[in-house]
Design a protein around this motif. Structure first.
Motif, PDB file in Angstrom:
ATOM      1  N   ARG A 235       0.940  -1.520   0.052  1.00 40.30           N
ATOM      2  CA  ARG A 235      -0.034   0.116  -0.358  1.00 40.30           C
ATOM      3  C   ARG A 235       1.189   1.313  -0.078  1.00 40.30           C
ATOM      4  O   ARG A 235       0.773   2.397  -0.740  1.00 40.30           O
ATOM      5  N   LEU A 236       1.676   1.209   0.721  1.00 40.96           N
ATOM      6  CA  LEU A 236       2.654   2.397   0.247  1.00 40.96           C
ATOM      7  C   LEU A 236       3.574   2.673  -0.709  1.00 40.96           C
ATOM      8  O   LEU A 236       3.572   3.774  -1.189  1.00 40.96           O
ATOM      9  N   LEU A 237       3.615   1.437  -1.378  1.00 42.21           N
ATOM     10  CA  LEU A 237       4.292   1.711  -2.884  1.00 42.21           C
ATOM     11  C   LEU A 237       3.326   2.701  -3.512  1.00 42.21           C
ATOM     12  O   LEU A 237       3.468   3.079  -4.584  1.00 42.21           O
ATOM     13  N   GLU A 238       2.003   1.480  -3.248  1.00 38.98           N
ATOM     14  CA  GLU A 238       0.486   2.377  -4.304  1.00 38.98           C
ATOM     15  C   GLU A 238       0.618   4.152  -4.292  1.00 38.98           C
ATOM     16  O   GLU A 238       0.702   4.184  -4.949  1.00 38.98           O
ATOM     17  N   ILE A 239       0.821   4.168  -2.658  1.00 37.49           N
ATOM     18  CA  ILE A 239       0.537   5.613  -2.339  1.00 37.49           C
ATOM     19  C   ILE A 239       1.553   6.008  -2.803  1.00 37.49           C
ATOM     20  O   ILE A 239       1.498   7.455  -3.668  1.00 37.49           O
ATOM     21  N   ARG A 240       2.677   6.058  -2.651  1.00 39.21           N
ATOM     22  CA  ARG A 240       3.881   6.394  -3.795  1.00 39.21           C
ATOM     23  C   ARG A 240       3.986   6.576  -4.417  1.00 39.21           C
ATOM     24  O   ARG A 240       3.970   7.831  -5.465  1.00 39.21           O
ATOM     25  N   ASP A 241       3.050   5.428  -5.942  1.00 36.68           N
ATOM     26  CA  ASP A 241       3.398   5.850  -7.459  1.00 36.68           C
ATOM     27  C   ASP A 241       2.404   6.994  -7.439  1.00 36.68           C
ATOM     28  O   ASP A 241       2.127   7.822  -8.782  1.00 36.68           O
ATOM     29  N   LEU A 242       0.892   7.029  -6.816  1.00 36.12           N
ATOM     30  CA  LEU A 242      -0.118   7.857  -7.043  1.00 36.12           C
ATOM     31  C   LEU A 242       0.792   9.246  -7.035  1.00 36.12           C
ATOM     32  O   LEU A 242       0.383  10.268  -7.477  1.00 36.12           O
ATOM     33  N   ALA A 243       1.436   9.862  -5.753  1.00 36.68           N
ATOM     34  CA  ALA A 243       1.817  10.679  -5.452  1.00 36.68           C
ATOM     35  C   ALA A 243       3.187  10.786  -6.731  1.00 36.68           C
ATOM     36  O   ALA A 243       2.386  12.038  -7.297  1.00 36.68           O
ATOM     37  N   ARG A 244       3.820  10.400  -7.162  1.00 36.26           N
ATOM     38  CA  ARG A 244       4.821  10.598  -8.136  1.00 36.26           C
ATOM     39  C   ARG A 244       3.886  10.516  -9.257  1.00 36.26           C
ATOM     40  O   ARG A 244       4.560  12.296  -9.831  1.00 36.26           O
ATOM     41  N   ALA A 245       3.320  10.147  -9.667  1.00 37.56           N
ATOM     42  CA  ALA A 245       1.976  10.214 -10.514  1.00 37.56           C
ATOM     43  C   ALA A 245       1.537  11.988 -11.443  1.00 37.56           C
ATOM     44  O   ALA A 245       1.345  12.305 -11.902  1.00 37.56           O
ATOM     45  N   ALA A 246       1.554  12.872  -9.856  1.00 37.75           N
ATOM     46  CA  ALA A 246       0.725  13.575  -9.730  1.00 37.75           C
ATOM     47  C   ALA A 246       2.263  14.706  -9.421  1.00 37.75           C
ATOM     48  O   ALA A 246       2.025  16.381  -9.328  1.00 37.75           O
ATOM     49  N   GLY A 247       3.446  14.743  -9.893  1.00 42.75           N
ATOM     50  CA  GLY A 247       4.622  15.294 -10.104  1.00 42.75           C
ATOM     51  C   GLY A 247       4.886  15.438  -8.500  1.00 42.75           C
ATOM     52  O   GLY A 247       5.854  16.505  -8.998  1.00 42.75           O
ATOM     53  N   LEU A 248       4.680  14.603  -7.591  1.00 38.21           N
ATOM     54  CA  LEU A 248       6.100  14.768  -5.812  1.00 38.21           C
ATOM     55  C   LEU A 248       7.153  13.740  -6.714  1.00 38.21           C
ATOM     56  O   LEU A 248       6.672  12.724  -6.540  1.00 38.21           O
ATOM     57  N   GLU A 249       7.707  14.298  -5.546  1.00 36.58           N
ATOM     58  CA  GLU A 249       9.316  13.197  -5.007  1.00 36.58           C
ATOM     59  C   GLU A 249       8.520  13.071  -4.104  1.00 36.58           C
ATOM     60  O   GLU A 249       8.886  13.719  -3.259  1.00 36.58           O
ATOM     61  N   VAL A 250       8.725  11.415  -3.995  1.00 40.08           N
ATOM     62  CA  VAL A 250       8.363  10.655  -2.967  1.00 40.08           C
ATOM     63  C   VAL A 250       9.666   9.739  -2.737  1.00 40.08           C
ATOM     64  O   VAL A 250       9.699   8.490  -3.475  1.00 40.08           O
ATOM     65  N   GLU A 251       9.745   9.250  -1.656  1.00 44.05           N
ATOM     66  CA  GLU A 251      10.582   8.432  -1.318  1.00 44.05           C
ATOM     67  C   GLU A 251       9.503   7.464   0.452  1.00 44.05           C
ATOM     68  O   GLU A 251       8.381   8.175   0.861  1.00 44.05           O
ATOM     69  N   VAL A 252       9.673   5.986   0.372  1.00 40.23           N
ATOM     70  CA  VAL A 252       9.202   5.087   0.719  1.00 40.23           C
ATOM     71  C   VAL A 252      10.211   4.557   2.283  1.00 40.23           C
ATOM     72  O   VAL A 252      11.411   4.193   1.816  1.00 40.23           O
ATOM     73  N   TYR A 253       9.907   4.533   3.250  1.00 41.79           N
ATOM     74  CA  TYR A 253      11.391   4.307   4.287  1.00 41.79           C
ATOM     75  C   TYR A 253       9.563   2.957   5.834  1.00 41.79           C
ATOM     76  O   TYR A 253       8.891   3.185   5.277  1.00 41.79           O
TER      77      TYR A 253
END
Length: 253
Positions: A235-253
């Motif tokens: 689920r964290l990876l899914e949230i990351r991918d949604l945010a990246r698709a919106a133009g955000l730079e995102v890292e999962v920890y």
């Protein structure tokens, strides 16, 4: 299992941080109890004993800046390989009545003792609408500001702020701040900010704010509300991918 014990020192560590590497912690909060503008359901230090947006009633309980200076100067460990000196600890550092001077002291200490390190803060952003707080924050190398929700209802359920703090003021304060990162904890259980509507609202708001980057993670320690659950790595990876698709730079920890 129980929540963590409060930090008992003004300067602590260095600790190994997933996000910050080798980090020396600076705790500007009272030692005997938890004083904070938020009462987050997931806090690793448990429920907030004193919920306040003002320092004045508790001035005698905050560490003084001369005590901070002495704790820094007397710190025995070698700091040659330090990555960060981080305002964190038992509560919200920006609530300290002399936060501005504390930033000066830590910056000077870094320049002399650990010039390779960066100064940072892990802040819940509760007081970011105050110009004097933003001024002090801008003198740090990294401003990592809490944003767990994209809508007021979810924010109230998660962060349990007193009525004097409003979600619009939080958003306006972040809009006025420059060059910061956001941190978001996603959780599940009886209450969740990881549902599709909650995540969509968070992504939408985060994209509007345009932070330098976002750090997302889930529960790793016992939270104040023990009924809460971590979200899955997937689920964290899914949230990351949604945010990246919106133009955000995102890292999962």
């Amino acid at each position: 299992m129980t929540t963590l014990q409060l930090q008992t020192h003004i300067v602590y560590g260095p600790v190994r941080s997933r996000r910050l590497g080798k980090s020396l912690g600076v705790n500007l909060s009272p030692i005997p109890y938890k004083l904070c503008p938020y009462n987050c359901v997931y806090c690793q230090y448990g429920w907030t004993r004193v919920l306040s947006t003002e320092a004045e009633p508790y001035l005698d309980d905050f560490p003084r800046v001369d005590e901070l200076s002495r704790a820094l100067e007397e710190f025995p460990a070698s700091l040659d390989d330090l990555d960060h000196i981080t305002f964190s600890g038992n509560g919200e550092a920006t609530l300290h009545p002399d936060f501005n001077r504390a930033v000066d002291l830590v910056t000077d200490f870094r320049d002399r003792r650990a010039p390779r390190a960066r100064t940072a803060i892990l802040s819940n952003a509760a007081l970011v609408d105050r110009p004097e707080v933003r001024h002090a924050l801008m003198r740090l190398d990294r401003r990592i500001m809490k944003l767990d929700a994209g809508d007021e209802t979810t924010w109230k359920r998660l962060n349990r702020a007193p009525a004097r703090i409003t979600f619009p003021a939080l958003v306006e304060g972040l809009q006025a701040l420059k060059d910061y990162e956001i941190q978001a904890l996603f959780l599940d259980g009886p209450f969740s900010n990881s549902t599709p509507p909650a995540v969509e609202a968070w992504v939408r708001l985060a994209a509007e704010l345009k932070p330098l980057r976002a750090q997302i993670y889930t529960l790793d320690r016992v939270p104040a509300d023990a009924t809460l659950l971590p979200v899955s790595p997937q689920r964290l990876l899914e949230i990351r991918d949604l945010a990246r698709a919106a133009g955000l730079e995102v890292e999962v920890y």
